[in-house]
Design a protein around this motif. Structure first.
Motif, PDB file in Angstrom:
ATOM      1  N   ALA A   1      35.821 -24.019 108.391  1.00  0.00           N
ATOM      2  CA  ALA A   1      36.062 -22.993 107.531  1.00  0.00           C
ATOM      3  C   ALA A   1      37.598 -22.374 107.629  1.00  0.00           C
ATOM      4  N   VAL A   2      38.116 -22.176 108.725  1.00  0.00           N
ATOM      5  CA  VAL A   2      39.460 -21.731 109.172  1.00  0.00           C
ATOM      6  C   VAL A   2      40.427 -22.703 108.340  1.00  0.00           C
ATOM      7  N   LEU A   3      40.158 -23.989 108.600  1.00  0.00           N
ATOM      8  CA  LEU A   3      40.815 -25.068 108.137  1.00  0.00           C
ATOM      9  C   LEU A   3      41.055 -25.131 106.646  1.00  0.00           C
ATOM     10  N   SER A   4      39.950 -24.877 106.162  1.00  0.00           N
ATOM     11  CA  SER A   4      39.788 -24.717 104.420  1.00  0.00           C
ATOM     12  C   SER A   4      40.520 -23.601 104.143  1.00  0.00           C
ATOM     13  N   LEU A   5      40.061 -22.447 104.640  1.00  0.00           N
ATOM     14  CA  LEU A   5      40.886 -21.148 104.163  1.00  0.00           C
ATOM     15  C   LEU A   5      42.523 -21.456 104.518  1.00  0.00           C
ATOM     16  N   SER A   6      42.707 -21.942 105.357  1.00  0.00           N
ATOM     17  CA  SER A   6      44.357 -22.210 105.819  1.00  0.00           C
ATOM     18  C   SER A   6      45.120 -22.820 104.642  1.00  0.00           C
ATOM     19  N   GLU A   7      44.167 -24.027 104.319  1.00  0.00           N
ATOM     20  CA  GLU A   7      44.730 -25.001 103.062  1.00  0.00           C
ATOM     21  C   GLU A   7      44.934 -24.183 101.779  1.00  0.00           C
ATOM     22  N   MET A   8      43.737 -23.385 101.484  1.00  0.00           N
ATOM     23  CA  MET A   8      43.941 -22.541 100.279  1.00  0.00           C
ATOM     24  C   MET A   8      45.077 -21.543 100.015  1.00  0.00           C
ATOM     25  N   VAL A   9      45.201 -20.817 101.392  1.00  0.00           N
ATOM     26  CA  VAL A   9      46.339 -19.785 101.288  1.00  0.00           C
ATOM     27  C   VAL A   9      47.601 -20.573 101.191  1.00  0.00           C
ATOM     28  N   ALA A  10      47.865 -21.782 101.746  1.00  0.00           N
ATOM     29  CA  ALA A  10      49.297 -22.739 101.723  1.00  0.00           C
ATOM     30  C   ALA A  10      49.237 -23.007 100.514  1.00  0.00           C
TER      31      ALA A  10
ATOM     32  N   SER B   1      40.976 -35.534  97.864  1.00  0.00           N
ATOM     33  CA  SER B   1      41.999 -35.411  97.066  1.00  0.00           C
ATOM     34  C   SER B   1      41.554 -34.709  95.671  1.00  0.00           C
ATOM     35  N   GLU B   2      40.227 -34.594  95.512  1.00  0.00           N
ATOM     36  CA  GLU B   2      39.683 -33.911  94.418  1.00  0.00           C
ATOM     37  C   GLU B   2      39.514 -32.518  94.695  1.00  0.00           C
ATOM     38  N   LEU B   3      39.342 -32.148  96.030  1.00  0.00           N
ATOM     39  CA  LEU B   3      39.321 -30.682  96.640  1.00  0.00           C
ATOM     40  C   LEU B   3      40.564 -30.150  96.433  1.00  0.00           C
ATOM     41  N   ALA B   4      41.733 -31.086  96.919  1.00  0.00           N
ATOM     42  CA  ALA B   4      43.094 -30.832  96.900  1.00  0.00           C
ATOM     43  C   ALA B   4      43.584 -30.234  95.505  1.00  0.00           C
ATOM     44  N   GLN B   5      43.271 -30.743  94.216  1.00  0.00           N
ATOM     45  CA  GLN B   5      43.238 -30.659  93.092  1.00  0.00           C
ATOM     46  C   GLN B   5      42.905 -29.358  92.740  1.00  0.00           C
ATOM     47  N   GLU B   6      41.518 -29.031  92.954  1.00  0.00           N
ATOM     48  CA  GLU B   6      40.978 -27.797  92.935  1.00  0.00           C
ATOM     49  C   GLU B   6      41.887 -26.579  93.453  1.00  0.00           C
ATOM     50  N   PHE B   7      42.263 -26.927  94.727  1.00  0.00           N
ATOM     51  CA  PHE B   7      43.126 -25.881  95.422  1.00  0.00           C
ATOM     52  C   PHE B   7      44.455 -25.633  94.352  1.00  0.00           C
ATOM     53  N   LEU B   8      45.145 -26.787  93.896  1.00  0.00           N
ATOM     54  CA  LEU B   8      46.223 -26.768  93.386  1.00  0.00           C
ATOM     55  C   LEU B   8      45.909 -25.945  92.005  1.00  0.00           C
ATOM     56  N   ASP B   9      44.790 -26.142  91.484  1.00  0.00           N
ATOM     57  CA  ASP B   9      44.371 -25.475  90.123  1.00  0.00           C
ATOM     58  C   ASP B   9      44.223 -23.843  90.311  1.00  0.00           C
ATOM     59  N   ALA B  10      43.644 -23.551  91.388  1.00  0.00           N
ATOM     60  CA  ALA B  10      43.580 -22.233  91.571  1.00  0.00           C
ATOM     61  C   ALA B  10      44.897 -21.403  91.934  1.00  0.00           C
TER      62      ALA B  10
END
Length: 208
Positions: free
Chosen positions: A120-129, A193-202
């Motif tokens: 969870a911490v890792l995922s949050l870190s990436e989204m904020v980044a 990669s699919e998740l990274a694209q969603e991070f990018l879109d958000a």
């Protein structure tokens, strides 16, 4: 009535702010008033203008044209020094500096194992980044091209479970600061990669 005396509403109209801005300044003592024999409080234009030059409260008030212009100038000055709007930077400080610890605690309260807390911490870190990188304006007066130079550092966390330690060492932030490899290629995270694209879109949704 002396030609130099104005009602609060008239003075507000003269300088282009809301009457409430003037009345608040009077109540705070930021603007002097002249009390007439009938009890009315009037504004001496010359004295009030002098007070305004010494006290910025009224020009930073609410709603008037000079108020908005001053806030825009202040925001531009702050943004040009960091590449971030001040309000966005303040939010990112909290999101990067405090939320990782909070999400770990929340996951623990919800009964998650330590390795799931780390995920969870890792995922949050990436989204904020992703968000920080996308809303950061690299072309700023101070030449701050790396958003991490002005946003609060992430907290350092200690893990005890061997599987969690292995997970963090493998997928946590790399030595060069690039972070996890969110790809589906060899060596990356399955479905990453699919998740990274969603991070990018958000993140793009928040880009000014």
């Amino acid at each position: 009535m002396s030609s130099g005396l104005l009602t609060m509403s008239a003075y507000a109209a003269t300088i282009g702010v809301n009457p409430s801005t003037v009345s608040r300044a009077v109540e705070r003592g930021s603007l002097p008033v002249v009390v007439l024999s009938d009890g009315r409080r009037m504004i001496d234009r010359q004295a009030a203008d002098a007070a305004r030059r010494q006290n910025s409260n009224i020009k930073n008030g609410h709603g008037g044209r000079p108020d908005r212009a001053e806030r825009r100038r202040s925001t531009w000055r702050a943004k040009s020094a960091t590449g971030f709007d001040p309000a966005i930077l303040a939010a990112l400080h909290v999101m990067r500096g405090r939320w990782p610890t909070l999400i770990r605690k929340a996951m623990a309260v919800l009964g998650a194992a330590e390795i799931d807390q780390a995920r969870a911490v890792l995922s949050l870190s990436e989204m904020v980044a992703y968000l920080a990188a996308l809303v950061h304006e690299e072309r700023n007066r101070a030449g701050v091209w790396d958003w991490r130079k002005v946003v609060e550092d992430e907290p350092k966390m200690s893990w005890t479970d061997p599987a969690t330690i292995e997970f963090v060492e493998r997928w946590g932030e790399a030595a060069d600061g690039t972070g996890v490899t969110w790809t589906s290629d060899e060596g990356g995270i399955e479905g990453g990669s699919e998740l990274a694209q969603e991070f990018l879109d958000a993140g793009l949704a928040a880009k000014p």
